[in-house]
Design a protein around this motif. Structure first.
Motif, short mmCIF file in Angstrom:
data_model
loop_
_atom_site.label_atom_id
_atom_site.label_comp_id
_atom_site.label_asym_id
_atom_site.label_seq_id
_atom_site.Cartn_x
_atom_site.Cartn_y
_atom_site.Cartn_z
N CYS A 143 0.84 -1.21 0.00
CA CYS A 143 0.00 0.00 0.00
C CYS A 143 0.87 1.25 0.00
N THR A 144 0.58 2.16 -0.95
CA THR A 144 1.33 3.40 -1.03
C THR A 144 0.65 4.54 -0.30
N GLY A 145 -0.53 4.30 0.19
CA GLY A 145 -1.25 5.36 0.89
C GLY A 145 -1.87 6.37 -0.05
N CYS A 146 -2.31 5.93 -1.23
CA CYS A 146 -2.83 6.87 -2.22
C CYS A 146 -4.27 7.27 -1.95
N THR A 147 -4.94 6.62 -1.03
CA THR A 147 -6.33 6.90 -0.60
C THR A 147 -7.38 6.68 -1.69
N CYS A 180 -8.74 3.87 -2.45
CA CYS A 180 -9.74 2.96 -1.89
C CYS A 180 -10.69 3.73 -0.98
N ILE A 184 -7.54 6.24 5.50
CA ILE A 184 -6.11 6.07 5.30
C ILE A 184 -5.42 7.26 5.95
N TRP A 206 -3.77 2.15 8.32
CA TRP A 206 -4.86 1.76 7.40
C TRP A 206 -6.04 1.38 8.29
N CYS A 209 -8.13 -0.41 -6.06
CA CYS A 209 -6.75 -0.23 -5.64
C CYS A 209 -5.78 -0.44 -6.80
N PRO A 210 -4.99 0.56 -7.15
CA PRO A 210 -4.09 0.41 -8.29
C PRO A 210 -2.92 -0.51 -8.01
N GLN A 211 -2.59 -0.73 -6.75
CA GLN A 211 -1.43 -1.56 -6.41
C GLN A 211 -1.81 -3.01 -6.10
S1 SF4 Z 1 -5.91 2.16 -2.97
FE1 SF4 Z 1 -4.46 0.51 -2.48
S2 SF4 Z 1 -2.48 1.53 -2.42
FE2 SF4 Z 1 -4.01 3.17 -2.35
S3 SF4 Z 1 -4.30 3.53 -0.14
FE3 SF4 Z 1 -5.84 2.01 -0.74
S4 SF4 Z 1 -4.84 0.04 -0.33
FE4 SF4 Z 1 -3.24 1.56 -0.33
#
Ligand code: SF4
Ligand code: SF4
Lengths: 159, 369
Positions: A69-73, A75, A86, A105, A122-124
């Motif tokens: 998880c990059t913390g991109c928010t 999701c 997040i 998270w 989620c892109p990751q």
């Molecule tokens: S979308 Fe994926 S990468 Fe981005 S904050 Fe949520 S879990 Fe992390």
């Protein structure tokens, strides 16, 4: 005369139709192999749960305590119920640049409808659904979880 | 009706909102003269969740999951309706594989829904065992859903641009097994309930709904078709490739409880027939056209109608170009079908009320939304 005939015919029809239904019940009584009742919770070990079953959102960690998880928010924005929060923090990379990183998270299980839109967005591919389904607890606070383990960090080189 | 004078030996009773013989929180106000029903009035709102209003605050991809909670027995079909409306706005079409998957899922949903109805009808009329027989096959369908979609009841599987996941590898095998078992077990349905003297006595000639009433009250689905009104959206306005499959629109002109009963059993056979045609011909290819993260519809109005297990569901979306819809409105089948209750109940005996409600197959959350 005719009405008496009708009367007895109706009785006969009633009994025969009830008998037909009872025959079916009897058939299953003497064929216990066809009975499908499952004895939950005694059969927990043998319970079949398909692997796609959406039980709860989890953030898988690998053996080095690293997640994706990059913390991109993204999701968080895609969750229709606000079950995700997040929390990010600013860290300084060795090169001296400021970078955003996942701090916590937070997952509110009590608000989640298991729609799977966070996983989809989620892109990751950092999060997935686990098969756990026995969620009941005695305290509502326990339903708010922090999914990243203490000390975990982002998996650096993505393969 | 409130102002009507109550004559000497007339009285009013409330059935529900928490009544064991109604399928949900519907309150029926019945005006009685002894055992005869003079008039009736349904009261709604006990399970109103404001799905239409909530949808205005959510994005186009997000609000679809709410529609699974309207008619929860036709969750796939409600999702499909919204997805089709949004696809109309985006001027895209789902890939061929996705369309076939959607039709398969919709027909499986119809089967599961009719089976639950069949079991619940038995319960309403005082027979407990049909419920378990119905749930045996329904359980298989739900397991198929669970394997492919991840949930059993509120799937959120059909999405704008296709479906969320590809089919589970076991899907075809399991569906074939289900169809075989269903065909083999259909005779039990007749043995257990159709020929039963109590069911016959309580359904034949009871709860008549004329074709004129059905049309003027806006009834759709099996309720209207049992009165001889042609209204199958799958035939009249085909969507998702329903024009490519062969099936028959079952009609009956009797309009009584038994006609509705018979019609749903026949519809199950038609659904099996549709699934049989498609299950070996699922085209290869992509199952989903990936949309942008945030979907925006061009300003305008979009309407899509589909045939759920209970009738015609219409989804009407007004967009003003933002990322949330300006207005979403659902035309739900159960709301209109509920109207049929009043002409049916007028002059009937109170004992027949439950069997009439059972054959209307009302889902109360769909009425209130
Ligand atoms: S979308 Fe994926 S990468 Fe981005 S904050 Fe949520 S879990 Fe992390
Ligand atoms: S499954 Fe749905 S409700 Fe639950 S956290 Fe993800 S997006 Fe939110």
């Amino acid at each position: 005369m005719n009405s008496i005939y009708q009367y007895f015919r109706a009785i006969w029809y009633g009994f025969s139709s009830l008998w037909k239904g009872m025959m079916l019940t009897g058939h299953y009584l003497v064929h216990p192999k066809k009975i499908l009742t499952e004895q939950y919770p005694e059969n927990r070990d043998t319970l079949y749960i398909p692997e796609r079953f959406q039980g709860e959102v989890v953030l898988p960690h690998d053996e080095n305590n690293e997640h994706l998880c990059t913390g991109c928010t993204i999701c968080e924005m895609n969750c229709p119920n606000g079950s995700i929060k997040i929390i990010t923090r600013q860290v300084e990379t060795p090169e001296g640049k400021k970078k955003k990183e996942l701090d916590e998270w937070v997952y509110h299980l009590g608000l989640c409808t298991f729609c799977g839109q966070c996983i989809d967005a989620c892109p990751q591919d950092a999060i997935k659904m686990s098969n756990a389904f026995e969620h009941s607890v005695y305290d509502r606070k326990l339903l708010t979880k922090v999914l990243n383990q203490p000390g975990s960090k982002l998996k650096s080189a993505k393969k | 009706m409130e102002t009507k004078d109550i004559k000497h030996d007339e009285f009013v009773i409330n059935v529900g909102p928490q009544h064991p013989s109604t399928h949900g929180v519907l309150r029926l106000e019945l005006w009685l003269d002894g055992e005869d029903i003079i008039d009736s009035k349904p009261h709604l709102g006990y399970i109103h969740r404001g799905i239409e209003k909530m949808s205005e605050a959510l994005g186009y991809k997000q609000f679809i999951y709410l529609t699974s909670r309207m008619d929860y027995l036709s969750a796939h079909i409600s999702n499909q309706a919204c997805s089709l409306a949004i696809e109309k706005g985006l001027q895209i079409e789902a890939p061929a594989r996705a369309q076939v998957i959607r039709v398969l899922m919709a027909e499986l949903t119809r089967l599961a829904s009719h089976q639950l109805w069949w079991g619940a009808l038995g319960l309403d009329l005082g027979a407990v065992s049909p419920f378990f027989y119905a749930f045996r096959e329904r359980e298989m369908i739900l397991e198929i859903f669970e394997e492919t979609c991840g949930s059993r009841l509120t799937m959120n599987y059909i999405t704008p641009g296709g479906v969320v996941n590809d089919l589970h590898p076991d899907f075809v095998k399991k569906v074939k097994k289900l169809i075989e078992q269903l065909k083999g077990n259909l005779h039990e349905y007749y043995q257990l309930l159709t020929g039963n003297v109590i069911l016959q006595a309580r359904t034949r000639g009871v709860g008549k709904l004329t074709a004129e009433d059905a049309v003027s009250l806006g009834c759709t689905g099996p309720v209207a078709r049992a009165s001889g009104v042609k209204c199958d959206v799958r035939k009249l306005h085909p969507y998702d490739g329903y024009d490519k499959v062969e099936f028959e629109e079952v009609l009956n002109d009797k309009g009584d409880n038994f006609a509705r009963y018979w019609l749903r059993i026949e519809e199950m056979k038609q659904s099996i027939y549709i699934i049989e045609q498609l299950i070996d011909n699922i085209p290869e290819g992509s199952y989903r056209e990936k949309l942008k993260g945030v979907v925006k519809l061009p300003a305008g109005e979009y309407y899509q109608r589909v045939e759920t297990a209970r009738g015609e569901l219409g989804v009407y979306i007004v967009s003003d170009g933002k990322k949330e819809p300006y207005r979403v409105r659902f035309r739900t089948p159960n709301f209109s079908n509920l109207n049929a209750l009043r002409p049916m109940l007028k002059g009937a005996k109170i004992g027949d009320m439950v069997s009439m409600m059972a054959t209307l197959d009302l889902i109360i959350p769909d009425i209130d939304r």
